[in-house]
Design a protein around this motif. Structure first.
Motif, mmCIF file in Angstrom:
data_model
loop_
_atom_site.group_PDB
_atom_site.id
_atom_site.type_symbol
_atom_site.label_atom_id
_atom_site.label_comp_id
_atom_site.label_asym_id
_atom_site.label_seq_id
_atom_site.Cartn_x
_atom_site.Cartn_y
_atom_site.Cartn_z
ATOM 1 N N UNK A 105 23.154 23.934 29.670
ATOM 2 C CA UNK A 105 24.389 24.350 30.341
ATOM 3 C C UNK A 105 25.581 23.489 29.954
ATOM 4 N N UNK A 106 25.337 22.248 29.547
ATOM 5 C CA UNK A 106 26.433 21.303 29.308
ATOM 6 C C UNK A 106 26.951 21.326 27.874
ATOM 7 N N UNK A 107 26.899 22.479 27.264
ATOM 8 C CA UNK A 107 27.457 22.680 25.926
ATOM 9 C C UNK A 107 28.968 22.851 26.020
ATOM 10 N N UNK A 108 29.691 22.395 25.007
ATOM 11 C CA UNK A 108 31.120 22.712 24.890
ATOM 12 C C UNK A 108 31.226 24.116 24.278
ATOM 13 N N UNK A 109 30.912 25.092 25.098
ATOM 14 C CA UNK A 109 30.734 26.457 24.628
ATOM 15 C C UNK A 109 31.972 26.974 23.892
ATOM 16 N N UNK A 110 31.723 27.576 22.719
ATOM 17 C CA UNK A 110 32.713 28.367 21.969
ATOM 18 C C UNK A 110 33.913 27.571 21.460
ATOM 19 N N UNK A 111 33.893 26.255 21.557
ATOM 20 C CA UNK A 111 35.070 25.480 21.163
ATOM 21 C C UNK A 111 35.376 25.660 19.674
ATOM 22 N N UNK A 112 34.343 25.735 18.844
ATOM 23 C CA UNK A 112 34.600 25.937 17.413
ATOM 24 C C UNK A 112 35.244 27.301 17.158
ATOM 25 N N UNK A 113 34.891 28.288 17.962
ATOM 26 C CA UNK A 113 35.522 29.610 17.835
ATOM 27 C C UNK A 113 36.958 29.572 18.350
ATOM 28 N N UNK A 114 37.179 28.884 19.439
ATOM 29 C CA UNK A 114 38.510 28.814 20.041
ATOM 30 C C UNK A 114 39.533 28.206 19.083
ATOM 31 N N UNK A 115 39.123 27.172 18.337
ATOM 32 C CA UNK A 115 40.043 26.477 17.432
ATOM 33 C C UNK A 115 40.074 27.068 16.025
ATOM 34 N N UNK A 116 39.167 27.977 15.726
ATOM 35 C CA UNK A 116 39.049 28.481 14.352
ATOM 36 C C UNK A 116 40.343 29.140 13.884
ATOM 37 N N UNK A 117 40.800 28.736 12.689
ATOM 38 C CA UNK A 117 41.922 29.386 12.046
ATOM 39 C C UNK A 117 43.297 29.039 12.591
ATOM 40 N N UNK A 118 43.392 28.074 13.490
ATOM 41 C CA UNK A 118 44.689 27.758 14.081
ATOM 42 C C UNK A 118 45.582 26.961 13.146
ATOM 43 N N UNK A 119 44.986 26.148 12.278
ATOM 44 C CA UNK A 119 45.771 25.233 11.461
ATOM 45 C C UNK A 119 44.938 24.814 10.263
ATOM 46 N N UNK A 120 45.622 24.357 9.223
ATOM 47 C CA UNK A 120 44.913 23.788 8.076
ATOM 48 C C UNK A 120 44.446 22.387 8.456
ATOM 49 N N UNK A 121 43.167 22.229 8.664
ATOM 50 C CA UNK A 121 42.628 20.936 9.068
ATOM 51 C C UNK A 121 41.175 20.840 8.652
ATOM 52 N N UNK A 122 40.741 19.636 8.391
ATOM 53 C CA UNK A 122 39.323 19.371 8.155
ATOM 54 C C UNK A 122 38.582 19.444 9.478
ATOM 55 N N UNK A 123 37.376 20.002 9.474
ATOM 56 C CA UNK A 123 36.545 20.011 10.672
ATOM 57 C C UNK A 123 35.192 19.392 10.359
ATOM 58 N N UNK A 124 34.700 18.622 11.307
ATOM 59 C CA UNK A 124 33.359 18.042 11.225
ATOM 60 C C UNK A 124 32.640 18.408 12.504
ATOM 61 N N UNK A 125 31.560 19.178 12.369
ATOM 62 C CA UNK A 125 30.834 19.699 13.531
ATOM 63 C C UNK A 125 29.351 19.396 13.391
ATOM 64 N N UNK A 126 28.764 18.836 14.436
ATOM 65 C CA UNK A 126 27.315 18.721 14.468
ATOM 66 C C UNK A 126 26.733 19.956 15.144
ATOM 67 N N UNK A 155 43.397 19.505 3.157
ATOM 68 C CA UNK A 155 44.134 18.349 2.661
ATOM 69 C C UNK A 155 45.232 17.872 3.598
ATOM 70 N N UNK A 156 45.330 18.434 4.786
ATOM 71 C CA UNK A 156 46.298 17.932 5.760
ATOM 72 C C UNK A 156 45.778 16.618 6.344
ATOM 73 N N UNK A 157 46.614 15.870 7.073
ATOM 74 C CA UNK A 157 46.149 14.605 7.646
ATOM 75 C C UNK A 157 45.278 14.767 8.880
ATOM 76 N N UNK A 158 45.064 16.003 9.323
ATOM 77 C CA UNK A 158 44.378 16.248 10.594
ATOM 78 C C UNK A 158 42.894 16.528 10.384
ATOM 79 N N UNK A 159 42.058 15.844 11.181
ATOM 80 C CA UNK A 159 40.610 16.063 11.190
ATOM 81 C C UNK A 159 40.204 16.434 12.612
ATOM 82 N N UNK A 160 39.516 17.560 12.764
ATOM 83 C CA UNK A 160 39.009 17.974 14.065
ATOM 84 C C UNK A 160 37.543 17.567 14.188
ATOM 85 N N UNK A 161 37.223 16.834 15.245
ATOM 86 C CA UNK A 161 35.840 16.487 15.526
ATOM 87 C C UNK A 161 35.261 17.446 16.552
ATOM 88 N N UNK A 162 34.038 17.908 16.296
ATOM 89 C CA UNK A 162 33.360 18.873 17.176
ATOM 90 C C UNK A 162 31.953 18.346 17.480
#
Length: 261
Positions: free
Chosen positions: A40-61, A10-17
């Motif tokens: 090779x051109x994957x944004x490797x591990x980015x969802x893991x890197x940001x996980x749990x840092x803040x209360x935010x909505x995430x949308x990941x394909x 419910x915070x104002x922040x949305x993370x796009x992945x």
């Protein structure tokens, strides 16, 4: 195949992945050569890197960018005219090497099918989540999460800075959001940063970033050398990530606490 992962807060922040997915449907994989299948051109591990840092909505394909790039203009217009880049349905990797067997590249009808099947649902989810948090707070902030190898001569000269902030030259967010993010990056000891350098924000940032309408957008392109090894099998470097995550947490907490003046 599941296409999306959505986590609501419910915070104002949305993370796009848009580029962390590695799934390639069988009908799309059939024409890929060995280079394409290496993803090779994957944004490797980015969802893991940001996980749990803040209360935010995430949308990941979960679908890989070689199927269709969720951060490209769906009409196919280039984000960086005159510069090497990859398109809506990439035909080469970031080194300029073909990713399809000759004659098996997606045609216009296949590109449109992929747009409707994979690109459109991701953006429909982003639209819905931005509208939801804006209804709560009166505004929303989209933070688009990316990473890329620090050295790719086909795309840019030299070595990329560690933090690459994109706001399309200040157009996609309130100046205070841009300045706060850049100041945190510049203050991060041992890291380099740039604002609107080679990466000024992809289509997502440019499309949704409408400060006058209460939606702010900013892209963070991290050099992958800051948190992983930049060679196959692209392993996550826990020690590097532990050093980087506090700076990312400061950025996200600052954005979460920001309010329009």
């Amino acid at each position: 195949m599941s296409l999306l992962e959505i986590s609501r807060a419910d915070s104002p922040l949305v993370l796009g992945l848009p580029h962390t997915g590695t799934d390639i449907p069988a009908d799309c994989a059939a024409g890929l050569n060995d280079t394409g299948r290496a993803i090779a051109d994957t944004d490797w591990h980015i969802h893991e890197l940001y996980a749990g840092l803040v209360e935010a909505t995430t949308v990941r394909t979960l679908v890989h960018r070689y199927v269709i790039d969720a951060n490209r203009d769906p009409t196919g217009v280039s984000l960086y005219p005159g510069q090497n880049t990859t398109g809506l349905c990439p035909l080469t990797d970031f080194d300029g090497q073909p990713i399809y067997h000759p004659g098996q590249e997606p045609d216009a009808a296949e590109i449109e099918r992929r747009r409707a099947t994979y690109h459109a649902p991701y953006h429909a989810a982003l639209v819905a989540e931005l509208a939801r948090v804006k209804a709560i707070h009166g505004f929303a902030i989209l933070y688009d999460c990316h990473s890329i190898r620090s050295q790719i001569p086909f795309l840019f000269d030299g070595t990329l800075p560690d933090f690459n902030i994109g706001t399309n030259n200040g157009e996609t967010c309130d100046p205070a959001i841009e300045r706060a993010t850049y100041d945190i990056c510049q203050a991060a000891s041992g890291y380099t940063s740039i604002l609107n350098g080679r990466f000024k924000g992809g289509w997502t940032t440019r499309h949704y970033g409408q400060p006058g309408q209460g939606v702010h957008a900013i892209q963070m392109e991290l050099a992958q050398s800051t948190y992983m090894q930049e060679s196959p099998d692209w392993p996550y470097d826990s020690a590097k990530a532990r050093a980087l995550r506090p700076h990312l947490k400061t950025i996200l907490n600052t954005l979460t606490a920001w309010r329009p003046q």
